[in-house]
Design a protein around this motif. Sequence first.
Motif, PDB file in Angstrom:
ATOM      1  N   HIS A 109      58.354   3.188 -38.373  1.00  0.00           N
ATOM      2  CA  HIS A 109      59.383   3.738 -37.491  1.00  0.00           C
ATOM      3  C   HIS A 109      60.753   3.146 -37.799  1.00  0.00           C
ATOM      4  O   HIS A 109      61.762   3.622 -37.277  1.00  0.00           O
ATOM      5  N   GLU A 110      60.766   2.122 -38.638  1.00  0.00           N
ATOM      6  CA  GLU A 110      62.016   1.455 -39.002  1.00  0.00           C
ATOM      7  C   GLU A 110      62.311   1.533 -40.497  1.00  0.00           C
ATOM      8  O   GLU A 110      63.475   1.595 -40.908  1.00  0.00           O
ATOM      9  N   THR A 111      61.247   1.539 -41.309  1.00  0.00           N
ATOM     10  CA  THR A 111      61.375   1.529 -42.769  1.00  0.00           C
ATOM     11  C   THR A 111      60.401   2.532 -43.352  1.00  0.00           C
ATOM     12  O   THR A 111      59.243   2.581 -42.918  1.00  0.00           O
ATOM     13  N   PRO A 112      60.809   3.339 -44.306  1.00  0.00           N
ATOM     14  CA  PRO A 112      59.881   4.320 -44.894  1.00  0.00           C
ATOM     15  C   PRO A 112      58.647   3.645 -45.492  1.00  0.00           C
ATOM     16  O   PRO A 112      58.723   2.552 -46.061  1.00  0.00           O
TER      17      PRO A 112
ATOM     18  N   LYS B 120      51.906  11.271 -47.435  1.00  0.00           N
ATOM     19  CA  LYS B 120      51.407  12.388 -48.235  1.00  0.00           C
ATOM     20  C   LYS B 120      51.550  12.173 -49.732  1.00  0.00           C
ATOM     21  O   LYS B 120      50.625  12.526 -50.494  1.00  0.00           O
ATOM     22  N   PRO B 121      52.646  11.584 -50.232  1.00  0.00           N
ATOM     23  CA  PRO B 121      52.735  11.377 -51.684  1.00  0.00           C
ATOM     24  C   PRO B 121      51.719  10.373 -52.226  1.00  0.00           C
ATOM     25  O   PRO B 121      51.539  10.274 -53.446  1.00  0.00           O
TER      26      PRO B 121
ATOM     27  N   ASN C 197      51.001   1.289 -33.562  1.00  0.00           N
ATOM     28  CA  ASN C 197      52.409   1.036 -33.245  1.00  0.00           C
ATOM     29  C   ASN C 197      53.324   1.214 -34.454  1.00  0.00           C
ATOM     30  O   ASN C 197      54.519   0.963 -34.370  1.00  0.00           O
ATOM     31  N   GLY C 198      52.749   1.621 -35.595  1.00  0.00           N
ATOM     32  CA  GLY C 198      53.537   1.871 -36.793  1.00  0.00           C
ATOM     33  C   GLY C 198      53.552   0.747 -37.799  1.00  0.00           C
ATOM     34  O   GLY C 198      54.097   0.904 -38.899  1.00  0.00           O
ATOM     35  N   THR C 199      52.941  -0.381 -37.467  1.00  0.00           N
ATOM     36  CA  THR C 199      52.909  -1.523 -38.386  1.00  0.00           C
ATOM     37  C   THR C 199      52.013  -1.229 -39.580  1.00  0.00           C
ATOM     38  O   THR C 199      50.872  -0.791 -39.414  1.00  0.00           O
TER      39      THR C 199
ATOM     40  N   THR D 151      54.610  11.647 -33.688  1.00  0.00           N
ATOM     41  CA  THR D 151      54.594  10.394 -34.450  1.00  0.00           C
ATOM     42  C   THR D 151      53.559  10.466 -35.561  1.00  0.00           C
ATOM     43  O   THR D 151      53.809  10.051 -36.695  1.00  0.00           O
ATOM     44  N   PHE D 152      52.395  10.971 -35.232  1.00  0.00           N
ATOM     45  CA  PHE D 152      51.317  11.133 -36.205  1.00  0.00           C
ATOM     46  C   PHE D 152      51.776  12.042 -37.347  1.00  0.00           C
ATOM     47  O   PHE D 152      51.573  11.731 -38.532  1.00  0.00           O
ATOM     48  N   SER D 153      52.420  13.141 -37.014  1.00  0.00           N
ATOM     49  CA  SER D 153      52.913  14.078 -38.025  1.00  0.00           C
ATOM     50  C   SER D 153      53.926  13.404 -38.942  1.00  0.00           C
ATOM     51  O   SER D 153      53.908  13.601 -40.166  1.00  0.00           O
ATOM     52  N   HIS D 154      54.805  12.601 -38.356  1.00  0.00           N
ATOM     53  CA  HIS D 154      55.810  11.888 -39.136  1.00  0.00           C
ATOM     54  C   HIS D 154      55.158  10.910 -40.105  1.00  0.00           C
ATOM     55  O   HIS D 154      55.580  10.792 -41.274  1.00  0.00           O
TER      56      HIS D 154
END
Length: 291
Positions: free
Chosen positions: A250-253, A45-46, A230-232, A36-39
């Motif tokens: 996790h739902e939207t880029p 990164k940009p 949690n990705g928020t 998840t962290f890698s994702h």
Amino acid sequence: MKSFKKVYVEITSVCNLACTFCPPTERKANFIQRDTFSHILDQIKPYTNHIYLHVKGEPLLHPRIDELLDESAAKGFRVNITTNGTLIAKNSAKLLGKPALRQINFSLHSFDGHIGSNNREGYLQAIFAFVREVVKQGVIVSFRLWNLRRDNATNLELQRNRETLSMLEREFGLDYRIEEKVIPGSGVRIAPNVYLNQDHEFEWPSLHAPEDEGRGFCHALRSQAAILSNGTVVPCCLDGEGVIDLGNVHETPFSVIVEGERANRLVDGFSRREAVEELCRKCGYRKRFGA
């Protein structure tokens, strides 16, 4: 495309202390997984090359922090870590020699902020032992004492700070009292790559706080953004409860979230020196940048 000086990536929402200055999170306890962290790193990164591994929580509680540092290095990120320092002896081997590690901040005010803390000398000596090694690798160290009171500190608070500062002075062979050099809100260099920063007690913004006229400026989503464990995605590192929920990676880029309508409305509002979000109108930090 926006660019950020830093993005906060919270790797855990869990802390091993209960400091009086830090309200406990009401979010579910969570430790980020390596994949998840890698994702997340791929998504941000940009936008930046610098990440900070905290919002809430104690990052050294993460059992695989060494792997997260390796992942950061592999993807070209420089990492800042802020820690209360209580777990540094246990984790020193996981931190030393990691090329991604740029800076580590020790919140020394956590010792007195946590009711029940004891053995100040043992606490500081463990930190000093790590610092002696990590500075050899070019890592920046910042000691923080963010516990000054605007209504004047009590004699007990001043005495506690003096005990900590005395140990710093002895460790680094200073021939002056640190109070003579440091200005609240800024830092003083006490050794090569080592700094001491004193400031007033930190106040987390809250929806329960009083609201003012909403004037002011903030760098949220202008120079920084934050991603909770949690990705928020939230605008800044002060939204520790995810009140200004801009979306979830996790739902939207991430790219879509930070360029979204709510995000742009917040940035445009601060360009007008206007806080458009309720939490921002109840946050005193924006007043540091003028009306």
